[in-house]
Design a protein around this motif. Structure first.
Motif, PDB file in Angstrom:
ATOM      1  N   VAL A   1       0.857  -1.187   0.000  1.00 47.80           N
ATOM      2  CA  VAL A   1       0.000   0.000   0.000  1.00 47.80           C
ATOM      3  C   VAL A   1       0.898   1.244   0.000  1.00 47.80           C
ATOM      4  CG1 VAL A   1      -1.808   1.281   1.228  1.00 47.80           C
ATOM      5  CG2 VAL A   1      -1.822  -1.228   1.216  1.00 47.80           C
ATOM      6  N   TYR A   2       0.637   2.164  -0.936  1.00 49.68           N
ATOM      7  CA  TYR A   2       1.479   3.353  -1.106  1.00 49.68           C
ATOM      8  C   TYR A   2       0.806   4.576  -0.457  1.00 49.68           C
ATOM      9  CZ  TYR A   2       3.769   0.470  -4.663  1.00 49.68           C
ATOM     10  OH  TYR A   2       4.430  -0.540  -5.311  1.00 49.68           O
ATOM     11  N   SER A   3       1.637   5.428   0.062  1.00 45.98           N
ATOM     12  CA  SER A   3       1.151   6.704   0.628  1.00 45.98           C
ATOM     13  C   SER A   3       2.282   7.737   0.562  1.00 45.98           C
ATOM     14  CB  SER A   3       0.662   6.527   2.071  1.00 45.98           C
ATOM     15  OG  SER A   3       1.750   6.122   2.894  1.00 45.98           O
ATOM     16  N   ILE A   4       1.916   9.028   0.533  1.00 40.34           N
ATOM     17  CA  ILE A   4       2.896  10.130   0.474  1.00 40.34           C
ATOM     18  C   ILE A   4       3.028  10.719   1.880  1.00 40.34           C
ATOM     19  CG2 ILE A   4       3.361  12.434  -0.429  1.00 40.34           C
ATOM     20  CD1 ILE A   4       2.082  11.616  -3.002  1.00 40.34           C
ATOM     21  N   LEU A   5       4.257  10.717   2.373  1.00 36.96           N
ATOM     22  CA  LEU A   5       4.508  11.257   3.710  1.00 36.96           C
ATOM     23  C   LEU A   5       4.766  12.767   3.659  1.00 36.96           C
ATOM     24  CD1 LEU A   5       6.798   8.421   5.131  1.00 36.96           C
ATOM     25  CD2 LEU A   5       4.320   8.686   5.324  1.00 36.96           C
ATOM     26  N   GLN A   6       5.403  13.247   2.566  1.00 34.96           N
ATOM     27  CA  GLN A   6       5.671  14.674   2.403  1.00 34.96           C
ATOM     28  C   GLN A   6       5.313  15.070   0.971  1.00 34.96           C
ATOM     29  OE1 GLN A   6       9.764  15.386   3.406  1.00 34.96           O
ATOM     30  NE2 GLN A   6       9.486  14.988   5.608  1.00 34.96           N
ATOM     31  N   GLY A   7       4.931  16.315   0.755  1.00 33.65           N
ATOM     32  CA  GLY A   7       4.622  16.805  -0.574  1.00 33.65           C
ATOM     33  C   GLY A   7       3.172  17.103  -0.798  1.00 33.65           C
ATOM     34  N   GLN A   8       2.347  16.780   0.163  1.00 32.74           N
ATOM     35  CA  GLN A   8       0.938  17.116   0.020  1.00 32.74           C
ATOM     36  C   GLN A   8       0.764  18.628   0.245  1.00 32.74           C
ATOM     37  OE1 GLN A   8      -0.905  14.595   2.905  1.00 32.74           O
ATOM     38  NE2 GLN A   8      -1.012  12.847   1.516  1.00 32.74           N
ATOM     39  N   PRO A   9      -0.232  19.231  -0.368  1.00 32.91           N
ATOM     40  CA  PRO A   9      -1.279  18.657  -1.238  1.00 32.91           C
ATOM     41  C   PRO A   9      -0.940  18.746  -2.715  1.00 32.91           C
ATOM     42  CG  PRO A   9      -1.877  20.890  -0.668  1.00 32.91           C
ATOM     43  CD  PRO A   9      -0.517  20.664  -0.050  1.00 32.91           C
ATOM     44  N   TYR A  10       0.320  18.917  -3.057  1.00 33.12           N
ATOM     45  CA  TYR A  10       0.660  19.109  -4.468  1.00 33.12           C
ATOM     46  C   TYR A  10       0.727  17.786  -5.242  1.00 33.12           C
ATOM     47  CZ  TYR A  10       1.930  23.615  -2.514  1.00 33.12           C
ATOM     48  OH  TYR A  10       1.886  24.810  -1.841  1.00 33.12           O
ATOM     49  N   PHE A  11       1.003  16.752  -4.541  1.00 31.86           N
ATOM     50  CA  PHE A  11       1.134  15.445  -5.205  1.00 31.86           C
ATOM     51  C   PHE A  11       0.318  14.402  -4.431  1.00 31.86           C
ATOM     52  CE2 PHE A  11       4.986  17.798  -6.181  1.00 31.86           C
ATOM     53  CZ  PHE A  11       5.076  17.657  -7.549  1.00 31.86           C
ATOM     54  N   SER A  12      -0.108  13.411  -5.160  1.00 31.57           N
ATOM     55  CA  SER A  12      -0.848  12.286  -4.561  1.00 31.57           C
ATOM     56  C   SER A  12      -0.372  10.985  -5.209  1.00 31.57           C
ATOM     57  CB  SER A  12      -2.362  12.472  -4.748  1.00 31.57           C
ATOM     58  OG  SER A  12      -2.684  12.413  -6.137  1.00 31.57           O
ATOM     59  N   VAL A  13      -0.647   9.917  -4.513  1.00 33.88           N
ATOM     60  CA  VAL A  13      -0.275   8.588  -5.015  1.00 33.88           C
ATOM     61  C   VAL A  13      -1.444   7.642  -4.795  1.00 33.88           C
ATOM     62  CG1 VAL A  13       0.761   7.841  -2.829  1.00 33.88           C
ATOM     63  CG2 VAL A  13       1.477   6.752  -4.972  1.00 33.88           C
ATOM     64  N   ASP A  14      -1.663   6.800  -5.750  1.00 34.33           N
ATOM     65  CA  ASP A  14      -2.725   5.793  -5.587  1.00 34.33           C
ATOM     66  C   ASP A  14      -2.287   4.824  -4.498  1.00 34.33           C
ATOM     67  OD1 ASP A  14      -5.186   4.540  -7.527  1.00 34.33           O
ATOM     68  OD2 ASP A  14      -4.183   3.182  -6.120  1.00 34.33           O
TER      69      ASP A  14
END
Length: 734
Positions: free
Chosen positions: A198-211
């Motif tokens: 399961v993938y998730s973004i720890l830093q970089g939100q809200p500019y990028f997202s990952v399924d």
């Protein structure tokens, strides 16, 4: 497809996997195995095995990384021969036996004594055997089974590459694909969710997202998938409805082009991924495809909002399937000479495990019940040897089927056809093609060809012709005939002198020799019989000696049938004549009246009244003759009774009825007779007949003085007699 600036132009792609192996939750289980049954673990796909023994083993499972204080229980072995009295002893051998796995030799319980790591070794192959504890003799053949190490989630996912450095153009639309990353998990992907990432973004939100589920699509396809079958589905989401949401799918890039194809299901708007060519895990373990989804109905008024399509990357993981051994050739052709010694090597077949495990392979010949077992095969090397001395003339070719199986999984078999050609050796001498009937005419001339002969050989062409014909050099020169080899596998018989005579000699014998062209050459001897016959001038045979006439000039079939028919008719006449001679004559008088009235005339003439030796006439006159000892007609008496004599005066005065009663009493009291009735006849005519005596023995008158008219008054019993004597009287009067 309606696109807005806030909704982005990248449809979300969802991958649904068609083919996926999944083991259910299978913990420690005790398996009781009975004869000719197949056991399977709960949630495990049933595996079929051929019933061979009194127990059939399947796979056991043991959890990895077990940290408990006690040995981990694996399973239980049980044999049908075990009656629970402790007489059966269980023995465990194989990988880890005695070190990792121990067995209670009485109960058959198996325990694991060490913590196992599935990532280091996925399974263990062991062998079990049940023996008699008292005699140490096997109760059943050794059986093989597998203990699989069951995965737990003890490995964290890892990114295959990184760190990742990417750039993105400024003013990029929302939803623009920036990067695809891949993480792998060492846990078992076929069991549970331990290997699910399961993938998730720890830093970089809200500019990028990952399924969270993919970032890329991954599809598992086993290498055993059939060509033409659907292996997965993919779907793009579109916010539009109706025909504006219709789309089509295509593969635009990747190393799987030509291996996979995609089609569109118009009802569900899904992309159906199909297999075009077979997969092989050992050659290629994964494929990458770039799949594009595009709207089919475009409105050019909104073309500036396009493009109305999107692409994603699909990674296809090829699953390893335990495949049967693969032979190095689709079929084999081998050769062996006939008459070779038992155990001669014919050839060798080779099969290998195509899986990455590269298990050892065992070979055997798959014979049917009616096959003649002339060959065997080394189970480990695949070398085929003879078990019998072969004869090419009897069987020139053999077809056998060789099977190969893996040691770890004997149920997976592969077969190959092996043709064995039996090569010829020169072991059969030549012989005459047939029996020849050779005739020489009496008027023949020297050097005249009287017959041509040929030969055959059971061996192959290389060891047969060319044949050589010659006379036996050990014998003296034949003055009558000679032999000429025509050098075309035939020979001619020629005369050496003029004229032959049947009266002097009607048969001649000519010994000849025949050799073949084999190495070494073989020869045989034969004797030709030449008959002397009388011939016409044109050479036609007119007649030979008596024995040969029927066979050469011969009788036609019709003549032989006529002769045979005549013989049959003569035999029938003889049989009829004998039958008539032996048949009895019919009675002179035939009447429908009582048989007692019939008078039968015989040709035998007696001696008259003076013939006293032929018959004792006194038996007809008085009962004294009946006093002679009469033997029973129904048995042969062993004891003779003393005859009882009465005085003549008593016999003359006794009444007939009293006489018969007296004899009846004597018969009843006779101890020498059996206890059943019998018939005794007394030749006594009786006394005081009203008609008087009709015998001529006491008559004092002559035949001419007799008057027979009174016979007509005696009743119907004497009617026939009265008629006969009445006719005699009429003839006499006339």
């Amino acid at each position: 497809m309606k696109i807005t600036s806030t909704s982005c132009i990248c449809p979300v792609l969802v991958c649904l996997c068609f083919v996926q192996r999944c083991y259910g939750t299978a913990h420690h289980s005790s398996i009781k195995v009975t004869r000719n049954q197949t056991k399977h673990i709960e949630g495990e796909t049933e595996v079929h095995h051929r019933p061979k023994r009194g127990w059939v083993w399947n796979q056991f499972f043991v959890l990895e990384e077990h940290m408990g204080p006690d040995p981990q229980y694996v399973g239980k072995l049980h044999s049908n021969s075990d009656k629970g009295d402790g007489s059966v002893k269980y023995i465990l051998t194989g990988e880890g036996a005695g070190t990792i796995f121990i067995i209670d030799d009485t109960t058959g319980d198996i325990h694991s004594t060490k913590s196992l790591d599935r990532e280091q070794k996925t399974h263990y192959v062991l062998h079990a055997q049940a023996i008699d504890r008292r005699t140490n003799k096997p109760l059943e053949p050794e059986s093989e089974f597998i203990i699989k190490v069951q995965d737990i989630n003890d490995n964290a996912p890892k990114f295959t590459d990184g760190p990742y450095i990417v750039t993105v153009p400024e003013m990029s639309d929302m939803g623009t694909s920036v990067l695809q990353v891949t993480a792998t998990d060492a846990d078992d992907p076929t069991y549970g969710n331990s290997a699910r990432v399961v993938y998730s973004i720890l830093q970089g939100q809200p500019y990028f997202s990952v399924d969270p589920k993919t970032e890329h699509y991954q599809l598992y396809v086993p290498e055993s998938a059939q060509v033409g079958s659907a292996v997965g589905k993919i779907k793009a989401n579109d916010a539009d409805t109706g025909s504006n949401a219709d789309m089509t799918y295509s593969i635009i890039n990747g190393d799987g082009i030509g291996i996979f194809s995609i089609s569109t299901d118009k009802e569900t708007r899904e992309g159906i991924l199909s297999l075009k060519k077979p997969l092989n895990y050992e050659k290629k373990k994964s494929y990458t495809l770039t799949i594009e989804g595009a709207n089919t109905h475009l409105d050019f008024r909104f073309s500036h909002l396009g493009p109305f399509k999107d692409a994603t990357m699909l990674k296809i993981i090829v699953g390893d399937v335990d495949e049967p051994p693969l032979f190095s050739m689709p079929s084999y052709v081998m050769e062996v000479y006939e008459n070779a010694k038992i155990g001669t090597v014919v050839g060798t077949v080779l099969a290998q495990d195509p899986d990455s495990a590269n298990s050892l392979v065992r070979y055997f010949i798959d014979y049917s019940a009616e096959d003649d077992r002339c060959f065997n095969i080394d189970a480990n090397t695949g070398t085929i040897r003879t078990t019998k001395v072969l004869d090419r003339e009897e069987t020139p070719w053999y077809n056998i089927t060789v099977a190969a199986s893996e040691n770890d999984n004997p149920g997976l078999l592969s077969h190959v056809t092996v043709g064995i050609r039996v090569l010829d050796v020169n072991d059969n001498p030549p012989e005459l093609a047939r029996e020849y009937d050779i005739v020489v005419c009496e008027n023949s001339k020297p050097g005249q060809v009287i017959h041509t002969i040929s030969a055959t050989d059971r061996d192959d062409f290389a060891n047969g012709p060319r044949f050589n014909f010659f006379l036996d050099e050990r014998l003296s020169v034949n003055p009558n005939f000679t032999l000429k080899d025509n050098e075309d596998n035939t020979a001619s018989i020629l005369t050496r002198r003029r004229r032959f005579s049947r009266t002097i000699q009607d048969v001649y014998y000519l010994p000849i020799m025949i050799s073949d062209g084999g190495i070494p050459s073989l020869s045989s001897s034969s004797t030709l019989t030449v008959r002397v016959c009388a011939c016409e001038r044109d050479g036609r045979v007119r007649t030979c000696h008596a024995e040969a006439f029927l066979s050469s000039a011969g009788l036609s079939t019709g003549a032989l049938i006529a002769i045979l028919l005549c013989v049959v008719i003569l035999l029938a006449i003889v049989v009829l004549f004998i039958t008539l001679r032996r048949s009895k004559k019919e009675p002179l008088i035939i009447s429908e009246e009582d048989v007692r009235e019939n008078v039968v005339t015989y040709d035998d003439e007696g001696g008259g009244e003076e013939d006293t030796e032929a018959f004792d006439i006194t038996a007809l006159r008085n009962p004294s003759a009946a006093e002679e000892l009469k033997y029973r007609r129904d048995i042969r008496p062993e004891v003779k009774l003393t005859p009882r004599h009465q005085t003549l005066s008593t016999l003359e005065s006794i009444d007939v009825q009293e006489f018969i009663k007296q004899k009846l009493v004597e018969a009843d009291l006779d101890p020498s007779v059996p206890p059943y009735d019998s018939l005794q006849t007394y030749a006594y005519e009786g006394q005081r007949s009203e008609a008087g005596s009709i015998s001529s023995l006491d008559s004092a008158t002559t035949q001419s003085d007799q008057d027979y008219h009174y016979l007509g008054d005696w009743g119907p019993e004497f009617k026939k007699l009265a008629e006969l004597y009445g006719e005699i009287e009429s003839e006499r009067t006339t």
